[in-house]
Scaffold this motif. Structure first.
Motif, PDB file in Angstrom:
ATOM      1  N   ILE A   1       0.779  -1.285  -0.264  1.00 53.97           N
ATOM      2  CA  ILE A   1      -0.162  -0.012  -0.069  1.00 53.97           C
ATOM      3  C   ILE A   1       0.839   1.441  -0.133  1.00 53.97           C
ATOM      4  N   ALA A   2       0.346   2.353  -0.407  1.00 46.05           N
ATOM      5  CA  ALA A   2       0.845   3.501  -0.566  1.00 46.05           C
ATOM      6  C   ALA A   2      -0.122   4.651  -0.787  1.00 46.05           C
ATOM      7  N   ASP A   3       0.220   6.007  -0.274  1.00 47.53           N
ATOM      8  CA  ASP A   3      -0.926   6.941  -0.442  1.00 47.53           C
ATOM      9  C   ASP A   3      -0.081   8.160  -0.901  1.00 47.53           C
ATOM     10  N   SER A   4      -1.117   9.028  -1.210  1.00 48.97           N
ATOM     11  CA  SER A   4      -0.609  10.306  -2.221  1.00 48.97           C
ATOM     12  C   SER A   4      -0.395  11.314  -1.333  1.00 48.97           C
ATOM     13  N   SER A   5       0.290  11.317   0.141  1.00 44.86           N
ATOM     14  CA  SER A   5       0.500  12.346   0.886  1.00 44.86           C
ATOM     15  C   SER A   5       1.932  12.748   0.576  1.00 44.86           C
ATOM     16  N   GLY A   6       2.884  12.183  -0.239  1.00 46.49           N
ATOM     17  CA  GLY A   6       4.149  12.649  -0.503  1.00 46.49           C
ATOM     18  C   GLY A   6       4.289  13.599  -1.769  1.00 46.49           C
ATOM     19  N   GLU A   7       5.223  13.754  -2.353  1.00 45.64           N
ATOM     20  CA  GLU A   7       5.519  14.737  -3.460  1.00 45.64           C
ATOM     21  C   GLU A   7       5.147  13.883  -4.697  1.00 45.64           C
ATOM     22  N   ILE A   8       3.985  13.171  -5.056  1.00 45.31           N
ATOM     23  CA  ILE A   8       3.735  12.060  -6.100  1.00 45.31           C
ATOM     24  C   ILE A   8       2.740  13.010  -6.962  1.00 45.31           C
ATOM     25  N   SER A   9       3.082  12.739  -8.084  1.00 49.43           N
ATOM     26  CA  SER A   9       2.269  13.544  -9.279  1.00 49.43           C
ATOM     27  C   SER A   9       0.866  13.055  -9.680  1.00 49.43           C
ATOM     28  N   SER A  10       0.742  11.839  -9.600  1.00 48.02           N
ATOM     29  CA  SER A  10      -0.423  11.090 -10.227  1.00 48.02           C
ATOM     30  C   SER A  10      -0.684   9.866  -9.338  1.00 48.02           C
ATOM     31  N   PRO A  11      -2.002   9.125  -9.467  1.00 46.45           N
ATOM     32  CA  PRO A  11      -2.125   7.986  -9.096  1.00 46.45           C
ATOM     33  C   PRO A  11      -1.464   6.779  -9.575  1.00 46.45           C
ATOM     34  N   TRP A  12      -1.026   6.890 -10.760  1.00 42.89           N
ATOM     35  CA  TRP A  12      -0.244   5.909 -11.300  1.00 42.89           C
ATOM     36  C   TRP A  12       0.968   5.749 -10.644  1.00 42.89           C
ATOM     37  N   ASP A  13       1.507   7.053 -10.020  1.00 44.30           N
ATOM     38  CA  ASP A  13       2.783   6.768  -9.263  1.00 44.30           C
ATOM     39  C   ASP A  13       2.530   6.304  -8.053  1.00 44.30           C
ATOM     40  N   VAL A  14       1.430   6.392  -7.524  1.00 46.13           N
ATOM     41  CA  VAL A  14       1.214   5.873  -6.131  1.00 46.13           C
ATOM     42  C   VAL A  14       0.935   4.165  -6.165  1.00 46.13           C
ATOM     43  N   LEU A  15       0.267   3.901  -7.435  1.00 47.11           N
ATOM     44  CA  LEU A  15       0.231   2.642  -7.574  1.00 47.11           C
ATOM     45  C   LEU A  15       1.538   1.856  -7.914  1.00 47.11           C
ATOM     46  N   LYS A  16       2.440   2.426  -8.513  1.00 49.10           N
ATOM     47  CA  LYS A  16       3.871   2.154  -8.490  1.00 49.10           C
ATOM     48  C   LYS A  16       4.437   1.741  -7.306  1.00 49.10           C
ATOM     49  N   LEU A  17       4.199   2.711  -6.230  1.00 50.11           N
ATOM     50  CA  LEU A  17       4.917   2.648  -4.976  1.00 50.11           C
ATOM     51  C   LEU A  17       4.066   1.435  -4.169  1.00 50.11           C
ATOM     52  N   SER A  18       2.856   1.419  -4.505  1.00 46.58           N
ATOM     53  CA  SER A  18       2.144   0.274  -3.633  1.00 46.58           C
ATOM     54  C   SER A  18       2.826  -0.999  -4.474  1.00 46.58           C
ATOM     55  N   ASP A  19       3.087  -0.952  -5.512  1.00 42.86           N
ATOM     56  CA  ASP A  19       3.637  -2.391  -6.394  1.00 42.86           C
ATOM     57  C   ASP A  19       4.955  -2.715  -5.886  1.00 42.86           C
ATOM     58  N   LYS A  20       5.756  -1.705  -5.489  1.00 45.83           N
ATOM     59  CA  LYS A  20       6.866  -1.914  -4.923  1.00 45.83           C
ATOM     60  C   LYS A  20       6.721  -2.350  -3.494  1.00 45.83           C
ATOM     61  N   ALA A  21       5.943  -1.829  -2.787  1.00 43.90           N
ATOM     62  CA  ALA A  21       5.666  -2.516  -1.274  1.00 43.90           C
ATOM     63  C   ALA A  21       5.180  -4.044  -1.371  1.00 43.90           C
ATOM     64  N   LEU A  22       4.530  -4.214  -2.538  1.00 46.58           N
ATOM     65  CA  LEU A  22       3.958  -5.669  -2.622  1.00 46.58           C
ATOM     66  C   LEU A  22       5.129  -6.571  -2.824  1.00 46.58           C
ATOM     67  N   TYR A  23       6.256  -6.033  -3.697  1.00 42.38           N
ATOM     68  CA  TYR A  23       7.356  -6.886  -4.060  1.00 42.38           C
ATOM     69  C   TYR A  23       7.991  -7.248  -2.488  1.00 42.38           C
ATOM     70  N   ARG A  24       8.036  -6.205  -1.733  1.00 39.34           N
ATOM     71  CA  ARG A  24       8.722  -6.370  -0.577  1.00 39.34           C
ATOM     72  C   ARG A  24       8.086  -7.144   0.407  1.00 39.34           C
ATOM     73  N   ALA A  25       6.511  -7.334   0.348  1.00 39.76           N
ATOM     74  CA  ALA A  25       5.960  -8.178   1.198  1.00 39.76           C
ATOM     75  C   ALA A  25       6.135  -9.687   0.633  1.00 39.76           C
ATOM     76  N   LYS A  26       6.353  -9.776  -0.637  1.00 43.43           N
ATOM     77  CA  LYS A  26       6.687 -11.203  -1.232  1.00 43.43           C
ATOM     78  C   LYS A  26       8.013 -11.698  -0.842  1.00 43.43           C
ATOM     79  N   LYS A  27       9.081 -10.725  -0.668  1.00 41.68           N
ATOM     80  CA  LYS A  27      10.254 -11.065  -0.275  1.00 41.68           C
ATOM     81  C   LYS A  27      10.473 -11.254   1.162  1.00 41.68           C
TER      82      LYS A  27
END
Length: 226
Positions: free
Chosen positions: A192-218
């Motif tokens: 999961i990730a949210d838009s509270s940081g310096e993020i320009s679009s929902p797709w950037d938030v989705l990319k961050l949540s995808d990276k967090a998902l990868y960490r969850a699997k690792k």
């Protein structure tokens, strides 16, 4: 059309009503052109409504799970602003379900996950992103606010036994033997990730949540990571 908006009949029902109205009008009014024209117009509108409804369903809903598909998520993102959280979910070891039990079982797993996701608390909206990946969007929530609801979802799925019915055959006999049932545990990993940081679009938030998902699997799967 107001009646259609209120009752929201299925596409097949709308088309059927349209044909039925045409038949009744023809039988009742015969050559009375004005009345027949009115009923013909209503029937045509119902048929058009059925076509539009079916087209929307095919474009925006995932056929297998019934959840809104990626196209619906894309439109959601176009309208989003302010504070929101995006979660990416993945079914753990999904390939093993397909390899060991067949694609029908894999499809059943995805439908079960989707059913649980559709009941997620906290005002989350669930989508099928593609394959065994799903997404949930929480508007007006930080990741820390959405996390308890996602933990609840993860625990609900992990604690729900998934029963697999298998048909066995002897190698020298084509007759189907009695079904053998096997109960397995299905788990998911969530980033999961949210838009509270310096993020320009929902797709950037989705990319961050995808990276967090990868960490969850690792880290061992079956967990929620921010």
């Amino acid at each position: 059309m107001l009646m259609l908006c209120i009752f929201q009949p299925s596409p097949h029902m709308s088309a059927g009503f349209g044909v039925l109205i045409m038949m009744i009008a023809q039988m009742h009014f015969g050559d009375s052109s004005r009345s027949l024209d009115v009923f013909s117009s209503v029937a045509l509108l119902m048929c058009l409504y059925a076509i539009m409804q079916e087209s929307w369903r095919m474009a925006y809903l995932d056929e297998l799970t019934g959840l809104p598909a990626r196209r619906a998520l894309r439109e959601k993102f176009q309208k989003m602003g302010g504070l929101y959280t995006v979660a990416m979910l993945d079914v753990d070891h999904f390939k093993k379900f397909n390899d060991n039990f067949g694609h029908d079982t894999g499809d059943a797993v995805l439908r079960m996950i989707a059913s649980k996701m559709s009941e997620v608390s906290g005002g989350g909206s669930a989508y099928r992103y593609g394959g065994e990946e799903f997404s949930i969007v929480f508007t007006g929530k930080y990741a820390s606010d959405a996390r308890p609801h996602l933990e609840e979802l993860r625990k609900s799925i992990a604690s729900s036994p998934f029963v697999i019915n298998r048909v066995s055959r002897r190698k020298d006999d084509e007759r189907t033997m009695p079904r053998k049932s096997k109960s397995v545990t299905v788990t998911i990993s969530i980033g999961i990730a949210d838009s509270s940081g310096e993020i320009s679009s929902p797709w950037d938030v989705l990319k961050l949540s995808d990276k967090a998902l990868y960490r969850a699997k690792k880290l061992g799967r079956n967990r929620v990571i921010v």
